[in-house]
Design an enzyme around this catalytic site. Structure first.
Site, PDB file in Angstrom:
ATOM      1  NE  ARG A   1      59.218 -31.411  33.225  1.00 17.32           N
ATOM      2  CZ  ARG A   1      58.626 -31.248  34.393  1.00 17.32           C
ATOM      3  NH1 ARG A   1      58.324 -30.068  34.837  1.00 17.32           N
ATOM      4  NH2 ARG A   1      58.335 -32.290  35.143  1.00 17.32           N
TER       5      ARG A   1
ATOM      6  CE  LYS B   1      55.656 -36.151  41.611  1.00 21.56           C
ATOM      7  NZ  LYS B   1      55.951 -35.396  42.829  1.00 21.56           N
TER       8      LYS B   1
ATOM      9  CD  GLU C   1      51.671 -32.703  45.111  1.00 18.68           C
ATOM     10  OE1 GLU C   1      51.940 -32.261  43.978  1.00 18.68           O
ATOM     11  OE2 GLU C   1      50.521 -32.959  45.512  1.00 18.68           O
TER      12      GLU C   1
HETATM   13  P1  ATP Z   1      55.798 -34.820  37.967  1.00 21.09           P
HETATM   14  O1  ATP Z   1      55.293 -33.999  36.836  1.00 21.09           O
HETATM   15  O2  ATP Z   1      56.749 -35.893  37.566  1.00 21.09           O
HETATM   16  O3  ATP Z   1      54.721 -35.348  38.848  1.00 21.09           O
HETATM   17  P2  ATP Z   1      56.268 -32.577  39.624  1.00 21.09           P
HETATM   18  O4  ATP Z   1      56.908 -31.407  39.043  1.00 21.09           O
HETATM   19  O5  ATP Z   1      54.813 -32.505  39.838  1.00 21.09           O
HETATM   20  O6  ATP Z   1      56.691 -33.849  38.809  1.00 21.09           O
HETATM   21  P3  ATP Z   1      57.248 -32.158  42.264  1.00 21.09           P
HETATM   22  O7  ATP Z   1      57.342 -33.128  43.356  1.00 21.09           O
HETATM   23  O8  ATP Z   1      56.316 -31.035  42.384  1.00 21.09           O
HETATM   24  O9  ATP Z   1      56.914 -33.013  40.984  1.00 21.09           O
HETATM   25  O10 ATP Z   1      58.687 -31.625  41.866  1.00 21.09           O
HETATM   26  C1  ATP Z   1      59.664 -31.230  42.795  1.00 21.09           C
HETATM   27  C2  ATP Z   1      60.715 -30.414  42.109  1.00 21.09           C
HETATM   28  O11 ATP Z   1      61.338 -31.162  41.075  1.00 21.09           O
HETATM   29  C3  ATP Z   1      60.120 -29.190  41.444  1.00 21.09           C
HETATM   30  O12 ATP Z   1      60.929 -28.079  41.752  1.00 21.09           O
HETATM   31  C4  ATP Z   1      60.147 -29.510  39.983  1.00 21.09           C
HETATM   32  O13 ATP Z   1      60.305 -28.352  39.227  1.00 21.09           O
HETATM   33  C5  ATP Z   1      61.355 -30.447  39.874  1.00 21.09           C
HETATM   34  N1  ATP Z   1      61.209 -31.351  38.743  1.00 21.09           N
HETATM   35  C6  ATP Z   1      60.201 -32.204  38.500  1.00 21.09           C
HETATM   36  N2  ATP Z   1      60.375 -32.851  37.331  1.00 21.09           N
HETATM   37  C7  ATP Z   1      61.560 -32.405  36.826  1.00 21.09           C
HETATM   38  C8  ATP Z   1      62.317 -32.696  35.639  1.00 21.09           C
HETATM   39  N3  ATP Z   1      61.891 -33.568  34.726  1.00 21.09           N
HETATM   40  N4  ATP Z   1      63.491 -32.045  35.452  1.00 21.09           N
HETATM   41  C9  ATP Z   1      63.940 -31.172  36.370  1.00 21.09           C
HETATM   42  N5  ATP Z   1      63.278 -30.856  37.498  1.00 21.09           N
HETATM   43  C10 ATP Z   1      62.099 -31.459  37.735  1.00 21.09           C
HETATM   44 MG    MG Z   2      54.397 -30.498  41.188  1.00 23.97          MG
END
Ligand code: ATP
Ligand code: MG
Length: 564
Positions: A278, A288, A35
């Protein structure tokens, strides 16, 4: 990816089987769907390695898709930086693309199609408009142990639902007044299956589409549609989405009924989702939202502050893409949540830098040494990298006055202190053997100048008579060395889990000494270093240039850490 057993993880086996069974239409397609509401961090880097890595391994393609279905916090600046960081990690998206750039997609470019799919669900009696308040909706949904209570609108006829949905789209209602729900199963033990909301009203501008829409699809509805329309075969995400998988499949089934699944090589491509744990790192936070909070509150210098767990922060810290990929490989892919130690990441960084970093001399806490019997100047020749003969050598000037690190001198040496001390001999790296004769101090007792003599028969560093000298120290020539700034980083948090007292309180666990800036001196060649150049400062640590004569410490030379 190597052929070791650990890399044959369950995702790889899953894809292998689908390829063997002919389910991919001849091409494995994955996607990485960030995102664009922040910069990517080391957790995302793991997902990048998995998504792009699997596509690479199977000779397929990985799409980069901005998952921009949540209009509030997204921006092109974030999107551009995400692209840059992924490229830096060593991956490139490929495939058709939806806006001219191969392999690049925006979920928002599919809003029209998502909306049409939603209308078709309504026509088929598979979705309905609901005007319960959020609280009522939660109450009706209930708990897994007991069936939920249907919404009074559950059996509204399709024509009326279609009217309301169009009115929602046309802006007749306020946020939250109505929503669109999938009609699935109010008794399902999986509460995500209990008529989940698939569209909601949000009167907010979208960073690409402006005010074109005031209804936006929910993630659970949008994601499978994006995957399916792009012809993704294997959609990998983190474990928290596992309970959403039945809903993912439900949406794909409905698309199948609507004849929307793409066909490739004569095979209907039916996207599937699988989940992996994760990446969690100790001594930092990764959400984030919290990273943004630290940026906004100026706890750090921005998203790319070298203390941040972001990819751009690690780049400015001097970490290498190869080390980050190696780290992701080593922690592996599994279904079990665990925490990784940042020391393992550092270990990977050190392993690579030890092989590749250019050796230089720098003095971080200088004190002057005067070689009383030395006249003129000479040149010392030292290897650029003893691990790599091809890196060649460099010549550097040596004169009567040099800087050494304050810690390399003791007026009254402790036992086993083999460095510089009155009456004791020490080797000046690459130059000669030096015997200290004494030092001058200021009123406070601090050493301001050290004196001594060199052995004129030791040029190069070894005594003509073969006598042994235990200590070797680094130095910088005063006349030609350049003044430099060094930024010494430590971990950002003192607590292993900064969220242990809740996310409202994480900042109280900040390490007050996570950044120390010192001024010292470097050998002349470093005046030409460019931002991003990586060095091993002999006996001092790994550093990366961050601008003219500014160096960020990447990590120390050694650590007791050993990977399992
Ligand atoms: P955050 O919680 O840090 O804001 P998010 O999951 O909302 O992260 P996205 O931009 O939606 O952020 O994530 C993009 C991709 O990265 C998704 O497929 C998510 O599952 C993966 N991802 C995010 N954080 C992790 C992590 N700590 N380990 C592995 N994959 C991750
Ligand atoms: Mg997300």
């Amino acid at each position: 990816m190597n052929e070791s057993d650990t890399s044959r993880h369950f995702l790889r086996q899953w894809i292998e089987k689908d390829v063997a069974d002919g389910r991919t239409g001849g091409k494995v397609v994955t996607r990485f769907p960030p995102e664009p509401n922040g910069y990517i961090h080391i957790g995302h880097a793991k997902a990048v390695c998995v998504d792009f890595g699997m596509a690479e391994l199977f000779g397929g393609e990985c799409h980069l898709r901005m998952d921009d279905t949540n209009p509030t916090k997204e921006s092109d600046e974030y999107a551009e930086n995400i692209k840059r960081d992924i490229r830096w990690l060593g991956f490139q998206w490929s495939g058709e693309g939806d806006a001219g750039e191969p392999g690049f997609y925006n979920a928002s470019n599919m809003f029209e199609r998502m909306y049409e799919i939603a209308e078709e669900l309504i026509r088929r009696g598979q979705a309905y408009c609901c005007n319960l308040t959020q609280e009522q909706w939660k109450e009706h949904r209930g708990v897994p142990e007991k069936p939920g209570v249907p919404s009074p609108s559950r059996d509204t006829p399709p024509e009326r639902n279609l009217n309301i949905f169009r009115e929602m789209r046309d802006g007749k209602y306020a946020d939250g007044e109505w929503c669109l729900r999938a009609k699935i199963d109010m008794a399902s033990p999986n509460i995500h299956f209990r008529d989940p909301v698939i569209y909601r009203i949000r009167h907010v501008s979208h960073y690409h589409l402006g005010d074109r829409w005031c209804v936006y699809p929910m993630y659970d509805f949008a994601h499978p549609i994006e995957d399916a329309l792009e012809g993704v075969t294997h959609s990998m995400c983190t474990l928290e989405f596992e309970v959403h998988r039945p809903l993912y499949d439900w949406v794909v089934d409905r698309m199948d009924e609507q004849g929307l699944l793409p066909v490739r090589g004569g095979v209907k491509i039916r996207t599937q989702q699988r989940e992996f744990a994760r990446l969690n790192l100790t001594y930092t936070v990764m959400s984030k939202r919290l990273l943004l909070q630290m940026v906004n509150e100026k706890v750090v210098d921005g998203w790319d502050d070298p203390r941040m767990p972001t990819v751009c922060g690690m780049r400015r810290r001097g970490y290498t893409p190869g080390a980050i990929r190696e780290f992701c490989e080593r922690i592996g892919v599994s279904k079990v949540e665990s925490e990784s130690d940042p020391a393992l990441l550092e270990w990977c960084v050190r392993e690579e830098l030890n092989r590749t970093a250019t050796r230089r001399m720098a003095v971080l806490d200088p004190v002057k040494v005067v070689i009383d019997n030395f006249t003129g100047t000479r040149e010392v020749e030292l290897p650029n990298n003893p691990m790599d003969e091809a890196a060649g050598t460099r010549r550097l000037p040596f004169g009567r006055e040099i800087w050494i690190d304050r810690a390399d001198f003791m007026e009254v040496p402790e036992k086993k202190f083999f460095r510089m001390a009155p009456g004791q001999e020490v080797r000046l790296r690459g130059a000669c053997i030096f015997r200290c004769t004494g030092c001058a101090k200021d009123d406070s007792g601090a050493v301001v100048e050290i004196h001594g003599v060199w052995d004129e028969n030791s040029w190069g560093g070894n005594a003509a008579d073969g006598r042994k000298v235990k200590g070797t120290i680094h130095w910088v020539d005063c006349a030609t060395g350049a003044p430099a700034e060094f930024r010494l980083y430590d971990r950002l948090f003192l607590e292993k889990d900064p969220l242990k007292d809740g996310s409202e309180n994480f900042l109280k666990h900040l390490n007050p000494d996570s950044l120390k800036t010192v001024r010292g001196c470097v050998e002349p060649a470093l005046a030409a270093a460019a931002a991003g150049d990586r060095f091993q400062f002999e006996r001092t640590g790994y550093f990366v240039c961050d601008g003219k004569l500014v160096f960020n410490r990447t990590c120390s030379l050694k650590d007791s850490y050993k990977p399992a």
